[in-house]
Scaffold this motif. Structure first.
Motif, mmCIF file in Angstrom:
data_model
loop_
_atom_site.group_PDB
_atom_site.id
_atom_site.type_symbol
_atom_site.label_atom_id
_atom_site.label_comp_id
_atom_site.label_asym_id
_atom_site.label_seq_id
_atom_site.Cartn_x
_atom_site.Cartn_y
_atom_site.Cartn_z
ATOM 1 N N ARG A 14 20.814 8.649 -11.132
ATOM 2 C CA ARG A 14 20.231 9.072 -9.856
ATOM 3 C C ARG A 14 21.321 9.117 -8.796
ATOM 4 N NH1 ARG A 14 15.206 9.432 -8.259
ATOM 5 N NH2 ARG A 14 14.354 8.188 -9.945
ATOM 6 N N GLY A 15 21.236 10.083 -7.907
ATOM 7 C CA GLY A 15 22.206 10.255 -6.830
ATOM 8 C C GLY A 15 22.353 11.742 -6.551
ATOM 9 N N ARG A 16 23.517 12.135 -6.059
ATOM 10 C CA ARG A 16 23.777 13.571 -5.868
ATOM 11 C C ARG A 16 24.538 14.027 -7.101
ATOM 12 N NH1 ARG A 16 27.534 16.900 -3.536
ATOM 13 N NH2 ARG A 16 28.852 15.189 -2.844
ATOM 14 N N VAL A 17 23.762 14.352 -8.148
ATOM 15 C CA VAL A 17 24.368 14.626 -9.459
ATOM 16 C C VAL A 17 23.987 15.995 -10.027
ATOM 17 C CG1 VAL A 17 24.722 12.220 -10.127
ATOM 18 C CG2 VAL A 17 22.504 13.283 -10.566
ATOM 19 N N GLY A 45 15.615 15.488 -9.810
ATOM 20 C CA GLY A 45 16.956 15.384 -9.262
ATOM 21 C C GLY A 45 17.896 14.492 -10.061
ATOM 22 N N ARG A 46 17.372 13.793 -11.054
ATOM 23 C CA ARG A 46 18.230 12.954 -11.887
ATOM 24 C C ARG A 46 18.860 13.791 -12.999
ATOM 25 N NH1 ARG A 46 14.536 8.631 -14.417
ATOM 26 N NH2 ARG A 46 13.199 10.468 -14.517
ATOM 27 N N VAL A 47 19.856 13.200 -13.656
ATOM 28 C CA VAL A 47 20.418 13.769 -14.871
ATOM 29 C C VAL A 47 20.139 12.784 -15.996
ATOM 30 C CG1 VAL A 47 22.551 14.371 -16.086
ATOM 31 C CG2 VAL A 47 22.197 15.167 -13.751
ATOM 32 N N GLU A 48 19.632 13.317 -17.107
ATOM 33 C CA GLU A 48 19.379 12.495 -18.289
ATOM 34 C C GLU A 48 20.485 12.762 -19.294
ATOM 35 O OE1 GLU A 48 15.529 11.580 -20.861
ATOM 36 O OE2 GLU A 48 16.348 13.579 -21.282
#
Length: 94
Positions: A14-17, A45-48
């Motif tokens: 999580r963040g600006r990713v 907005g997350r990256v998995e």
């Protein structure tokens, strides 16, 4: 010499990713570490990140994700460890 334990790491970052080259950067690091799997943008907005390989390499990837030197900004990384499922080839951005 005993064989390295193969594991599956699933990490949610999580963040600006998104839109900052984060998945590409993650793919590059994973390939350098000999991991297979994927990095996917999620709708929230997350990256998995799903990675399979040696426990040592997965630990190193997790360390890199939390290092503060990634593109964008990582606020939190949640991890889950499980048994490898196999069937993954290469490391892809989704």
């Amino acid at each position: 010499m005993r064989e390295a334990k193969i594991v599956r790491l699933t990490a949610w970052v999580r963040g600006r990713v998104q839109g900052v080259g984060f998945r590409w950067w993650t793919r590059s690091r994973a390939l350098e570490l000999g991991l297979v799997g994927s990095a996917s943008n999620l709708a929230d907005g997350r990256v998995e990140i799903v990675a399979e390989g040696s426990k040592q390499s997965c630990d190193k990837l997790l360390e890199l994700l939390r290092s503060g030197v990634t593109p964008g900004r990582v606020d939190t990384v949640i991890e889950r460890w499980s048994e490898p499922r196999g069937g993954l080839v290469g490391f892809v951005e989704k």
